[in-house]
Design a protein around this motif. Structure first.
Motif, PDB file in Angstrom:
ATOM      1  N   ASN A  46     -21.673  -4.388  78.738  1.00 50.10           N
ATOM      2  CA  ASN A  46     -22.642  -3.721  77.680  1.00 50.10           C
ATOM      3  C   ASN A  46     -22.188  -2.551  77.641  1.00 50.10           C
ATOM      4  O   ASN A  46     -22.177  -2.292  77.946  1.00 50.10           O
ATOM      5  CB  ASN A  46     -24.118  -3.758  79.341  1.00 50.10           C
ATOM      6  N   VAL A  47     -22.765  -2.857  76.333  1.00 50.94           N
ATOM      7  CA  VAL A  47     -22.018  -1.167  75.422  1.00 50.94           C
ATOM      8  C   VAL A  47     -22.817  -0.053  75.508  1.00 50.94           C
ATOM      9  O   VAL A  47     -22.521   0.743  74.162  1.00 50.94           O
ATOM     10  CB  VAL A  47     -21.246  -0.969  74.005  1.00 50.94           C
ATOM     11  N   GLY A  48     -24.616  -0.171  75.789  1.00 51.36           N
ATOM     12  CA  GLY A  48     -25.628   0.494  75.485  1.00 51.36           C
ATOM     13  C   GLY A  48     -26.048   1.207  73.444  1.00 51.36           C
ATOM     14  O   GLY A  48     -26.011   0.317  72.653  1.00 51.36           O
ATOM     15  N   SER A  49     -26.310   2.301  73.902  1.00 47.28           N
ATOM     16  CA  SER A  49     -26.461   2.596  72.539  1.00 47.28           C
ATOM     17  C   SER A  49     -25.483   2.843  71.356  1.00 47.28           C
ATOM     18  O   SER A  49     -24.896   2.890  69.950  1.00 47.28           O
ATOM     19  CB  SER A  49     -26.804   4.517  72.916  1.00 47.28           C
ATOM     20  N   VAL A  50     -24.098   2.845  71.666  1.00 47.79           N
ATOM     21  CA  VAL A  50     -23.065   2.109  70.416  1.00 47.79           C
ATOM     22  C   VAL A  50     -24.075   1.067  69.765  1.00 47.79           C
ATOM     23  O   VAL A  50     -24.008   0.816  68.355  1.00 47.79           O
ATOM     24  CB  VAL A  50     -22.113   1.067  70.997  1.00 47.79           C
ATOM     25  N   ALA A  51     -24.541   0.282  69.893  1.00 45.96           N
ATOM     26  CA  ALA A  51     -25.369  -1.406  69.278  1.00 45.96           C
ATOM     27  C   ALA A  51     -26.680  -0.301  68.662  1.00 45.96           C
ATOM     28  O   ALA A  51     -27.027  -0.674  67.289  1.00 45.96           O
ATOM     29  CB  ALA A  51     -26.640  -1.981  70.387  1.00 45.96           C
ATOM     30  N   LYS A  52     -27.069   1.056  68.183  1.00 47.56           N
ATOM     31  CA  LYS A  52     -27.464   1.787  67.409  1.00 47.56           C
ATOM     32  C   LYS A  52     -26.901   1.781  66.323  1.00 47.56           C
ATOM     33  O   LYS A  52     -27.977   1.831  65.233  1.00 47.56           O
ATOM     34  CB  LYS A  52     -27.608   3.562  68.033  1.00 47.56           C
ATOM     35  N   GLN A  53     -25.651   1.624  65.695  1.00 51.03           N
ATOM     36  CA  GLN A  53     -25.535   1.455  64.699  1.00 51.03           C
ATOM     37  C   GLN A  53     -25.649   0.772  64.276  1.00 51.03           C
ATOM     38  O   GLN A  53     -25.465  -0.006  62.717  1.00 51.03           O
ATOM     39  CB  GLN A  53     -24.092   1.942  64.633  1.00 51.03           C
ATOM     40  N   VAL A 103     -16.558   9.420  62.737  1.00 48.43           N
ATOM     41  CA  VAL A 103     -18.462   8.858  63.621  1.00 48.43           C
ATOM     42  C   VAL A 103     -17.984   8.478  64.256  1.00 48.43           C
ATOM     43  O   VAL A 103     -16.682   7.814  65.160  1.00 48.43           O
ATOM     44  CB  VAL A 103     -18.680   7.940  62.241  1.00 48.43           C
ATOM     45  N   PHE A 104     -18.881   8.346  65.485  1.00 50.72           N
ATOM     46  CA  PHE A 104     -18.968   7.829  66.998  1.00 50.72           C
ATOM     47  C   PHE A 104     -20.192   7.747  67.754  1.00 50.72           C
ATOM     48  O   PHE A 104     -21.110   8.424  66.802  1.00 50.72           O
ATOM     49  CB  PHE A 104     -17.877   8.713  67.684  1.00 50.72           C
ATOM     50  N   HIS A 105     -20.271   6.974  68.648  1.00 51.80           N
ATOM     51  CA  HIS A 105     -21.137   6.402  69.499  1.00 51.80           C
ATOM     52  C   HIS A 105     -21.395   6.604  70.603  1.00 51.80           C
ATOM     53  O   HIS A 105     -20.021   5.818  70.917  1.00 51.80           O
ATOM     54  CB  HIS A 105     -22.195   6.252  68.652  1.00 51.80           C
ATOM     55  N   TYR A 106     -21.670   7.181  71.588  1.00 56.88           N
ATOM     56  CA  TYR A 106     -22.022   6.728  72.872  1.00 56.88           C
ATOM     57  C   TYR A 106     -22.567   5.973  73.500  1.00 56.88           C
ATOM     58  O   TYR A 106     -23.750   6.298  73.254  1.00 56.88           O
ATOM     59  CB  TYR A 106     -21.180   7.782  73.635  1.00 56.88           C
ATOM     60  N   GLY A 107     -22.356   5.447  75.666  1.00 52.67           N
ATOM     61  CA  GLY A 107     -23.151   5.003  75.053  1.00 52.67           C
ATOM     62  C   GLY A 107     -22.981   4.276  77.197  1.00 52.67           C
ATOM     63  O   GLY A 107     -22.016   4.701  76.932  1.00 52.67           O
ATOM     64  N   HIS A 108     -23.995   4.068  77.404  1.00 48.64           N
ATOM     65  CA  HIS A 108     -23.633   4.579  78.784  1.00 48.64           C
ATOM     66  C   HIS A 108     -25.400   3.944  79.091  1.00 48.64           C
ATOM     67  O   HIS A 108     -26.875   3.883  79.228  1.00 48.64           O
ATOM     68  CB  HIS A 108     -24.245   6.277  79.455  1.00 48.64           C
ATOM     69  N   GLU A 109     -24.821   1.993  79.796  1.00 50.25           N
ATOM     70  CA  GLU A 109     -26.493   1.256  80.401  1.00 50.25           C
ATOM     71  C   GLU A 109     -26.058   0.521  81.894  1.00 50.25           C
ATOM     72  O   GLU A 109     -24.804  -0.073  81.854  1.00 50.25           O
ATOM     73  CB  GLU A 109     -26.246   1.131  79.062  1.00 50.25           C
ATOM     74  N   GLN A 110     -26.703   1.427  82.610  1.00 50.94           N
ATOM     75  CA  GLN A 110     -26.634   0.611  83.931  1.00 50.94           C
ATOM     76  C   GLN A 110     -25.150   0.320  84.450  1.00 50.94           C
ATOM     77  O   GLN A 110     -25.226  -0.752  84.782  1.00 50.94           O
ATOM     78  CB  GLN A 110     -26.860  -1.405  83.803  1.00 50.94           C
ATOM     79  N   GLY A 111     -24.755   1.684  84.445  1.00 51.47           N
ATOM     80  CA  GLY A 111     -23.395   2.024  84.615  1.00 51.47           C
ATOM     81  C   GLY A 111     -22.178   1.418  84.570  1.00 51.47           C
ATOM     82  O   GLY A 111     -20.603   1.490  84.292  1.00 51.47           O
ATOM     83  N   PHE A 112     -22.522   0.620  82.930  1.00 53.66           N
ATOM     84  CA  PHE A 112     -21.059   0.769  81.811  1.00 53.66           C
ATOM     85  C   PHE A 112     -21.529   2.103  80.936  1.00 53.66           C
ATOM     86  O   PHE A 112     -22.565   2.750  80.865  1.00 53.66           O
ATOM     87  CB  PHE A 112     -21.523  -0.413  80.834  1.00 53.66           C
ATOM     88  N   SER A 113     -20.218   1.601  80.356  1.00 54.83           N
ATOM     89  CA  SER A 113     -20.247   3.151  79.847  1.00 54.83           C
ATOM     90  C   SER A 113     -19.492   2.868  78.354  1.00 54.83           C
ATOM     91  O   SER A 113     -18.255   1.834  78.383  1.00 54.83           O
ATOM     92  CB  SER A 113     -19.742   4.523  80.019  1.00 54.83           C
ATOM     93  N   ALA A 114     -18.887   3.553  77.284  1.00 54.65           N
ATOM     94  CA  ALA A 114     -18.932   2.688  76.065  1.00 54.65           C
ATOM     95  C   ALA A 114     -18.488   3.851  75.187  1.00 54.65           C
ATOM     96  O   ALA A 114     -19.357   4.761  75.193  1.00 54.65           O
ATOM     97  CB  ALA A 114     -19.187   1.019  75.382  1.00 54.65           C
ATOM     98  N   ALA A 115     -17.269   3.911  74.305  1.00 53.28           N
ATOM     99  CA  ALA A 115     -17.019   4.593  73.419  1.00 53.28           C
ATOM    100  C   ALA A 115     -16.670   3.798  72.166  1.00 53.28           C
ATOM    101  O   ALA A 115     -15.873   3.210  72.203  1.00 53.28           O
ATOM    102  CB  ALA A 115     -16.347   6.045  74.024  1.00 53.28           C
ATOM    103  N   ALA A 116     -16.893   4.081  71.153  1.00 54.35           N
ATOM    104  CA  ALA A 116     -16.771   3.706  69.748  1.00 54.35           C
ATOM    105  C   ALA A 116     -16.468   4.578  69.027  1.00 54.35           C
ATOM    106  O   ALA A 116     -17.260   5.436  68.202  1.00 54.35           O
ATOM    107  CB  ALA A 116     -17.814   2.830  68.838  1.00 54.35           C
ATOM    108  N   HIS A 117     -15.389   5.644  68.289  1.00 52.57           N
ATOM    109  CA  HIS A 117     -14.819   6.563  67.359  1.00 52.57           C
ATOM    110  C   HIS A 117     -14.363   5.477  66.425  1.00 52.57           C
ATOM    111  O   HIS A 117     -13.255   5.390  67.188  1.00 52.57           O
ATOM    112  CB  HIS A 117     -14.016   7.692  68.605  1.00 52.57           C
TER     113      HIS A 117
END
Length: 431
Positions: A45-52, A272-286
């Motif tokens: 689960n990548v959380g807010s990385v989905a916004k893009q 450009v980048f975004h991080y995601g934090h969701e329910q114990g998962f964390s993600a970064a895409a850069h």
């Protein structure tokens, strides 16, 4: 927890230099129960990385003349009361609409309760004015929930199907899915964990928020997306899609925010980048203007992929000849599970020793809040849970993720203001 690293939840990492094959590193377990190791096919689960992804679909809809970016969102969402918010305002977090998840937390929502995107949209539609002045940045997941609803309105199809047809399928992202039902099975899905004093516990809760989050994917699929994003980055002195949506100052200086992406536009640093934090998962895409891509995913709540990603980039920039595999190994080795495990929230002493100060409601938030006093300390109650407030100034108290301000010098408390990071300016009045 100090278990061996190969017996803990861990990381999935990828570095892709332009003109080279991607380099991957996986550590730890996707499932502690079954001893399944994290691998290239493990989905997170990548959380807010989905916004893009959501922002990209909105820009495609604008290109196809299904909507305009300067169009009033209320034209497409009749229940939206803040009439001057545009579609572009939602994309760039300049709508002033409070974060509905933050509002829901004020009701004392229990971890295992099930709420949906519709529940949160309902909270968005209760808001009748901006929480911050027009044009000011206020990061709010609600913006992207509303964008998802706009997409479903103009396309007359659900967001997961639209994303699969317009993005995931064409790019070969076959392991990527928007999860819309907590019962939905995601192939290869990792579980997320939090260390406790007695072992590990699951952190996921049954919630689905397509648009701002609940995107499940792999490092390989995210690399395909970032490759596509970089191909759209046609002008080296512009940021992706800057011709359609302007990047403006964000909540994290010196970074800007545009179409679902933070940006570093300083000379020599274009990325450009975004991080995601969701329910114990964390993600970064850069991704950087020259084409370097770095992706980090974790299912361990005690690991920070923000720091892992920063370490990878630092190693690669400071040592241009360093092998990508070595950069990944060094960065992963720096992150260790904290020795201090999560503890249960302390509860106040016997309720009978507390003096009731009143019950309060806010027309912008669900439920009610109670204030009590024990000795010289205030406590705020929400659905059976309690926060001990810390006095930080005249009439100002700090709670768990918020600030409470009340008129000073009054004997009876008739009202107070609650400010959360993503839901400021909530006025509570005594019932």
């Amino acid at each position: 927890m100090n278990a061996p690293r190969d017996e803990q939840p861990g990381l999935s990492l990828l570095v892709h230099r332009p003109g080279e094959e991607p380099t991957l590193l996986h550590t730890g377990l996707a499932s502690l129960e079954h001893g399944l190791a994290i691998g290239p096919d493990t989905t997170f689960n990548v959380g807010s990385v989905a916004k893009q992804i959501t922002a990209h679909l909105i820009l495609l809809a604008a290109r196809d003349e299904l909507l305009r970016l300067d169009q009033r969102a209320a034209d497409l969402l009749p229940r939206l009361k803040i009439s001057d918010v545009t579609v572009a305002d939602l994309i760039t977090h300049r709508s002033g609409i409070r974060d509905a998840e933050s509002l829901l937390s004020l009701a004392g929502f229990r971890d295992l309760d099930h709420y949906t995107a519709d529940d949160l949209r309902t909270l968005a539609y209760r808001q009748d004015q901006r929480a911050v002045p027009e044009g000011r940045f206020l990061y709010s997941n609600t913006n992207y929930l509303l964008l998802a609803e706009i997409l479903e309105t103009v396309h007359r199809t659900m967001l997961p199907d639209l994303a699969r047809h317009r993005v995931f399928g064409p790019l070969g992202m076959h392991a990527t899915h928007f999860k819309t039902d907590p019962r939905q099975v995601i192939p290869g899905a990792a579980f997320a964990y939090q260390a406790t004093h007695h072992g590990w516990r699951h952190t996921e809760v049954p919630v689905t928020l397509p648009g701002p989050g609940t995107l499940w994917t792999t490092v390989g699929d995210l690399d395909r997306w970032l490759t596509h994003l970089h191909q759209r980055w046609q002008h080296p002195h512009q940021l992706p899609w800057q011709e359609a949506v302007g990047y403006e100052p964000s909540d994290h200086e010196p970074y800007l925010y545009g179409p679902g992406l933070y940006a570093d536009a300083r000379p020599g640093r274009h990325s450009v980048f975004h991080y995601g934090h969701e329910q114990g998962f964390s993600a970064a895409a850069h991704v950087e203007a020259p084409g370097l891509r770095v992706i980090a995913l974790s299912n361990n709540a005690g690991l920070s992929v923000d720091r892992v990603t920063a370490a990878i980039l630092r190693n690669l920039h400071q040592q241009p000849t360093l092998a990508p595999k070595e950069a990944l190994v060094r960065a992963a080795a720096r992150e260790q599970t904290p020795s201090t495990a999560v503890q249960d929230q302390p509860t106040p002493d016997d309720l009978g020793q507390h003096t009731e100060l009143g019950t309060f409601t806010c027309d912008q938030a669900p439920g009610n809040l109670r204030l009590t006093r024990r000795a010289d300390t205030l406590h705020l109650w929400r659905r059976g849970t309690c926060d001990r407030l810390t006095h930080t100034g005249s009439g100002i108290y700090a709670g768990n993720g918020y600030t409470l301000t009340m008129p000073s010098g009054t004997g009876q408390i008739d009202r107070f203001t609650l400010d959360l990071d993503r839901a400021p300016g909530l006025t509570y009045i005594r019932q």
